[in-house]
Scaffold this active site. Structure first.
Site, short mmCIF file in Angstrom:
data_model
loop_
_atom_site.label_atom_id
_atom_site.label_comp_id
_atom_site.label_asym_id
_atom_site.label_seq_id
_atom_site.Cartn_x
_atom_site.Cartn_y
_atom_site.Cartn_z
CB SER A 132 47.05 39.10 37.01
OG SER A 132 45.94 38.85 36.19
CG ASP A 229 48.72 39.83 29.09
OD1 ASP A 229 47.93 38.87 28.95
OD2 ASP A 229 48.91 40.40 30.18
CG HIS A 259 48.57 37.40 32.05
ND1 HIS A 259 48.11 38.69 32.12
CD2 HIS A 259 48.08 36.76 33.15
CE1 HIS A 259 47.38 38.84 33.22
NE2 HIS A 259 47.35 37.69 33.85
#
Length: 285
Positions: A132, A229, A259
């Protein structure tokens, strides 16, 4: 094009060394390195866990408000230990076991954390694995220290994410945030349902955006993203794949992936991807 896209990615895994550690993860008997602290003259202490071993080493960069104790970070330590390769995971300034309060810091400080790790705590080229926000930071690190980055593995890479999310708000909401000086950034991972971000944090983050122009990163790049996601669109990883100058880029899209990509099959894919890179880099070396 200079990248390849894999949908519903799956390979027959014949290499037993890659996943020999997975049963230990499943039954909870994980190996853990000892937590250490790096004392820095200009910033708070940085907490990290390190395994010494062969090169190339692997460095895990957590996501926003995440720590080095997550499933992916610990699984990668088991994997690197099984191969005898060096591995380092750490908490950003103000996060986890590191000193400071998260709300006092920003993308620029966390970029400095990554560069400190590369400059002071490790030797030789490293494979950076960014989850991320960590995927954004791995790109910034590769731009700043190309000689120390052997390859990049982005997991749901969130390049430019805070800035893009803020810019997508209605004009009147953006004005309110600027006048108030803070933004309740929505997040399903916070107990309150949001993380408070200062307007200064957003303005500082703008200095580190990378998607508006070609990204002069030439090392191998692997980008893994889930089509399900709901936090960071897989199109962001596609943008990264299009903009990096490297000719060795794979974009892997998992049809059912979310995610965090921390399910057992997700971790298998991440580990396989890193294992394949290590073989490639070792052969090239």
């Amino acid at each position: 094009m200079a990248y390849r896209v894999f949908r519903n990615y799956y390979k027959v895994l014949l290499n037993a060394r890659t996943f020999s550690f997975l049963p230990r993860i499943a039954d909870g008997t994980r190996y853990k390195s000892t937590i250490q602290y790096a004392t820095r003259p200009d910033l708070p202490r940085l907490a990290y866990r390190k395994l010494t071993g062969k090169s190339p080493g692997v460095v895990f960069l957590p996501g926003f408000a995440s720590t080095m104790s997550g499933q992916k970070a610990e699984a990668l330590e088991e994997f690197c230990k099984s191969l005898g390769h060096s591995y380092l995971r750490f908490d950003y300034t103000g996060c986890g076991a590191s000193d400071g309060q998260m709300e006092d810091y920003n993308i620029g400080v966390w970029k400095k954390d990554v560069l400190y790790v590369l400059d002071k705590l490790l030797e030789g080229p490293q494979i950076l694995v960014g989850s991320s926000m960590g995927g954004w930071l791995m790109l910034l690190a590769a731009l700043a220290r190309p000689e120390k980055v052997a390859a990049l593995v982005g997991i749901a890479t969130a390049a430019d994410h805070f800035v893009a999310a803020f810019n997508a708000l209605p004009i009147e909401v953006k004005k309110e945030v600027e006048e108030r000086g803070s933004w309740a950034f929505p997040s399903r991972y916070s107990a309150e349902g949001f993380y408070p971000l200062s307007f200064a944090f957003l303005r500082e983050a703008e200095k580190h955006c990378v998607l508006a122009s070609p990204i002069p990163v030439t090392c191998p790049v692997r980008l893994i993203h889930g089509l399900q996601d709901e936090d960071v669109s897989w199109h962001v990883s596609l943008q990264v794949a299009e903009r990096v100058l490297s000719t060795d880029v794979d974009l892997i899209l998992r049809k059912g992936g979310h995610h965090r990509l921390s399910e057992k099959e997700d971790i298998k894919l991440i580990v396989y991807t890193i294992d394949d890179l290590i073989d490639k880099l070792t052969t090239l070396g």
